[in-house]
Every structure is written in structure tokens, then in C-alpha cells.
Design a protein around this motif. Structure first.
Motif, short mmCIF file in Angstrom:
data_model
loop_
_atom_site.label_atom_id
_atom_site.label_comp_id
_atom_site.label_asym_id
_atom_site.label_seq_id
_atom_site.Cartn_x
_atom_site.Cartn_y
_atom_site.Cartn_z
N ASN A 26 8.47 63.62 -32.23
CA ASN A 26 8.38 64.86 -33.00
C ASN A 26 9.37 65.93 -32.54
O ASN A 26 9.48 66.98 -33.17
N GLN A 27 10.08 65.66 -31.45
CA GLN A 27 11.09 66.61 -31.00
C GLN A 27 12.30 66.56 -31.94
O GLN A 27 12.65 65.50 -32.46
N PRO A 28 12.96 67.69 -32.15
CA PRO A 28 14.18 67.67 -32.98
C PRO A 28 15.19 66.66 -32.43
O PRO A 28 15.28 66.47 -31.21
N ARG A 29 15.92 66.04 -33.32
CA ARG A 29 16.86 65.02 -32.86
C ARG A 29 17.89 65.59 -31.90
O ARG A 29 18.28 64.92 -30.93
N ALA A 30 18.32 66.81 -32.12
CA ALA A 30 19.31 67.42 -31.22
C ALA A 30 18.73 67.54 -29.81
O ALA A 30 19.44 67.33 -28.81
N THR A 31 17.44 67.85 -29.71
CA THR A 31 16.79 67.92 -28.40
C THR A 31 16.73 66.55 -27.75
O THR A 31 16.97 66.40 -26.55
N GLN A 32 16.43 65.54 -28.56
CA GLN A 32 16.39 64.18 -28.03
C GLN A 32 17.76 63.75 -27.51
O GLN A 32 17.87 63.10 -26.47
N VAL A 33 18.80 64.10 -28.25
CA VAL A 33 20.16 63.74 -27.81
C VAL A 33 20.50 64.44 -26.50
O VAL A 33 21.08 63.84 -25.59
N ASP A 34 20.11 65.71 -26.38
CA ASP A 34 20.33 66.42 -25.11
C ASP A 34 19.58 65.75 -23.97
O ASP A 34 20.09 65.64 -22.85
N MET A 35 18.35 65.32 -24.23
CA MET A 35 17.58 64.60 -23.22
C MET A 35 18.34 63.35 -22.76
O MET A 35 18.41 63.07 -21.56
N MET A 36 18.88 62.63 -23.71
CA MET A 36 19.59 61.39 -23.41
C MET A 36 20.86 61.67 -22.61
O MET A 36 21.12 61.03 -21.58
N LEU A 37 21.63 62.66 -23.04
CA LEU A 37 22.88 62.97 -22.35
C LEU A 37 22.62 63.54 -20.96
O LEU A 37 23.39 63.30 -20.03
N SER A 38 21.52 64.29 -20.81
CA SER A 38 21.23 64.88 -19.51
C SER A 38 20.93 63.82 -18.46
O SER A 38 21.06 64.07 -17.25
N ALA A 39 20.50 62.64 -18.90
CA ALA A 39 20.17 61.55 -17.98
C ALA A 39 21.38 60.69 -17.63
O ALA A 39 21.27 59.75 -16.83
N LEU A 40 22.52 61.01 -18.20
CA LEU A 40 23.71 60.19 -18.03
C LEU A 40 24.47 60.64 -16.77
O LEU A 40 25.52 61.27 -16.85
N VAL A 41 23.91 60.33 -15.63
CA VAL A 41 24.51 60.76 -14.37
C VAL A 41 25.12 59.56 -13.65
O VAL A 41 24.85 58.40 -13.98
N ASP A 42 25.91 59.85 -12.63
CA ASP A 42 26.54 58.81 -11.82
C ASP A 42 25.47 57.89 -11.23
O ASP A 42 24.39 58.35 -10.83
N PRO A 43 25.71 56.57 -11.19
CA PRO A 43 24.69 55.64 -10.68
C PRO A 43 24.16 55.98 -9.29
O PRO A 43 22.95 55.85 -9.03
N GLN A 44 25.04 56.42 -8.38
CA GLN A 44 24.56 56.77 -7.04
C GLN A 44 23.66 57.99 -7.09
O GLN A 44 22.63 58.05 -6.38
N ILE A 45 24.02 58.97 -7.92
CA ILE A 45 23.16 60.14 -8.08
C ILE A 45 21.82 59.73 -8.67
O ILE A 45 20.76 60.23 -8.25
N SER A 46 21.85 58.80 -9.61
CA SER A 46 20.60 58.31 -10.19
C SER A 46 19.71 57.69 -9.12
O SER A 46 18.49 57.92 -9.09
N GLU A 47 20.31 56.92 -8.21
CA GLU A 47 19.54 56.36 -7.09
C GLU A 47 18.95 57.46 -6.23
O GLU A 47 17.79 57.38 -5.80
#
Length: 329
Positions: A207-228
């Protein structure tokens, strides 16, 4: 922090050998002076900031509240041993999702994956060519073919990206603390029930606006080591029994590392807190109250981030007249 959504990654047929063990670092020691000040302010006067096991009492009614993590980890063995008798002697166990609910959901998604799919477009159409190329690489690193993920809802992709590439996904599929608590209850013949409808999480994010969902997705796109490192930091906070700190540090680090604008990252974390934690906390209180009306001893196990704060489950139960006592975990 993302509840049983982690388990949903396996209903789409994802299979692969276990990947290398994660070797991330706890980033709490890297906070700058400004970040430390922000953390101190965020934690100032937060009710029930620490503790993974609490007892709420009102008259003859007792609820044991266990903050869980939704991943397998050998460090869980001692807490589970200490909690075994509490769970096995309960009149009912409440969980975010029971085994039966999860099996029904898996069956539904296998035959009708529309809950996870974009109905009218694809991710490459929603993203720039550069962003999609980075997204495709990140998904492949997690064993997810980009052509398959290209039709997923952006919020769901953000859940996938929350798992670092190093994680052994097949081992995660075996379930974390929630599943082990449920196994103890089943062996002891303790009835089980869910705190919410199995599709609540889907509705929350879909139910979140699609633009918000896209921001959620892009915000999680971090360097693999940072993700670890983010992964390791969250786990370290959990085993320190510091759920309020774990959430507050996650907010600060999201602003530090997310590739989107820091203000956008902060907005995303605020949305997640409101939708994933606060609203669900409030919805769970009537379920808990109904349970203590019918059962003298209730055990409720759910993600530890739901425990602390003025809008946390503990404070909301206190508002209902319960006395709270922290117990050993």
C-alpha cells in the motif's frame, strides 16, 4: 529487523549451496562524535530500551514477552535453553506467524505470486540504466537471477537486499529463534496462534506509494562489505539485549551509507518504523488482551524491535495496567 519476510525469500524456489560465512564488523564503534550524540539523544528516556525477555503481570494474568531474531545463530542456544521451561509450560504461544500460516502462504505464493509481482511494469523500466545494472549485480550476488527479480515489487527486492551476499540463504530457510521456540511449544503440546493475519506485511508495504517503494529498494543498495557490517551490527545489538539501540543505530547508519539522499533515507526508516513496528504493535495489543482473558500464562515471541519505546509492546501493555519486569534472557 524484517520479521518473517526473510522466510518468504524461499517460496519462489530459490536454492543454492550455502555461501561463505559472514565476517562483518560491529559498526557501533565507528560512530562519529556527532553520530554518538544523535544516538544518545535518540535513546534518551526511551522506555524499556534494554532486555529481550519481559514478564507483564495484571492480577492473575501473565504474559512472557520474548524478543526474537528471525535468523539461525548458534549464540541462540543458551537463551533457548533458559527459556525452554517458560515456553513449554505456557497455556498458549503467540507468534508473528505459525508454521501452518507460513505453509499456507508458501502454497498460495507458489500458485499465485501476484502478491510479490508488479502488475504493470518492470524494475528496469522504473530505474535508470545505471541503477538497474547495479541492482542486477546485487541480486546476482545473492543468488537471485535478475530476470526473475525484474518483476518483483520494489519493497520485496529491498527485503532481499537486506540480506548480505555472504549469508547462507539455505541455512536461513531453516528458521531462526521463532521457529525454535515454536518447536519447543509443539513438543510440549502448547497451542499456538498468530498475532496477525499472514498477509498483514504484504498489505503494509504494497500500500506504500511506488516511489516510496523504489526509494526503499535503492536505499538498500549498499556495498557488499557494508551490508555485512550492517548485518553484524544488528546482530551484536540483539545479543547485547539492546533493541532500542539496534534500531537507532540502524537509522543513523542508513543515513550514512544509503546511496540515496540522507534525508530520503531517514524518511524511509521513519516509514518502516511506523508501518512495520508501531502500527503492528498497536494491532497486537487487543490480541494479547484476548489471550490473557482466556489463558492464565501466555508467551508471545516476536522481533525484539517491537519491545522498546513509547509505542512498543511493553509500554502499550503498561498503559493497559500491566506491571513489567525484565527477566533473564
Amino acid at each position: 529487523m524484517f520479521v518473517r519476510l526473510l522466510s518468504f525469500l524461499f517460496v519462489i524456489g530459490l536454492s543454492q549451496p550455502a555461501l561463505a560465512a559472514c565476517d562483518g564488523a560491529d559498526l557501533r564503534g565507528t560512530l562519529t562524535q556527532d553520530e554518538q550524540s544523535r544516538l544518545a539523544n535518540a535513546l534518551d528516556d526511551v522506555p524499556f530500551a534494554q532486555g529481550n525477555h519481559w514478564r507483564a503481570s495484571r492480577g492473575d494474568s501473565v504474559i512472557h514477552l520474548i524478543g526474537t531474531m528471525h535468523l539461525p545463530d548458534p549464540r541462540l542456544d543458551p537463551p533457548l535453553d533458559r527459556l525452554r521451561e517458560t515456553i513449554a509450560t505456557a497455556d498458549i504461544l503467540l507468534l508473528e506467524m505459525t508454521d501452518e500460516d507460513e505453509a499456507a502462504l508458501q502454497t498460495r505464493l507458489a500458485s499465485d505470486p501476484s502478491l510479490l509481482m508488479l502488475p504493470d511494469t518492470t524494475l528496469p523500466e522504473l530505474l535508470s540504466e545505471e541503477d538497474w545494472a547495479q541492482m542486477a549485480n546485487a541480486l546476482e550476488a545473492r543468488g537471485m537471477p535478475p530476470f526473475m527479480a525484474s518483476r518483483f515489487q520494489p519493497w520485496y527486492v529491498s527485503m532481499i537486499l537486506a540480506i548480505p551476499p555472504c549469508a547462507a540463504l539455505t541455512e536461513m530457510a531453516e528458521g531462526g529463534m521463532d521457529a525454535q521456540i515454536q518447536d519447543i511449544a509443539k513438543s510440549a503440546g502448547v497451542p499456538r496462534a498468530a498475532l496477525e493475519d499472514v498477509e498483514t506485511i504484504f498489505a503494509t508495504f504494497a500500500n506504500q506509494p511506488r516511489a516510496t517503494q523504489v526509494d526503499m529498494m535503492l536505499s538498500a543498495l549498499v556495498d557488499p562489505q557494508i551490508s555485512e557490517d550492517l548485518f553484524a551490527t544488528l546482530l551484536a545489538s540483539y545479543f547485547d539485549e539492546a533493541p532500542a539501540e539496534g534500531w537507532a543505530v540502524s537509522v543513523i547508519l542508513a543515513e550514512r551509507y544509503s546511496p540515496i539522499d540522507p534525508d530520503q533515507a531517514a524518511d524511509i526508516m521513519a516509514t518502516i518504523e511506523e508501518e512495520l513496528l508501531i502500527k503492528r504493535n498497536r494491532a497486537w495489543i487487543p490480541v494479547l488482551l484476548d489471550a490473557v482473558d482466556d489463558h492464565q500464562k501466555v508467551v508471545a515471541a516476536f522481533g525484539a524491535a517491537h519491545l522498546p519505546g513509547s509505542d512498543g509492546v511493553l509500554a502499550l501493555l503498561q498503559d493497559e495496567g500491566f506491571t513489567l519486569e525484565r527477566l533473564p534472557f
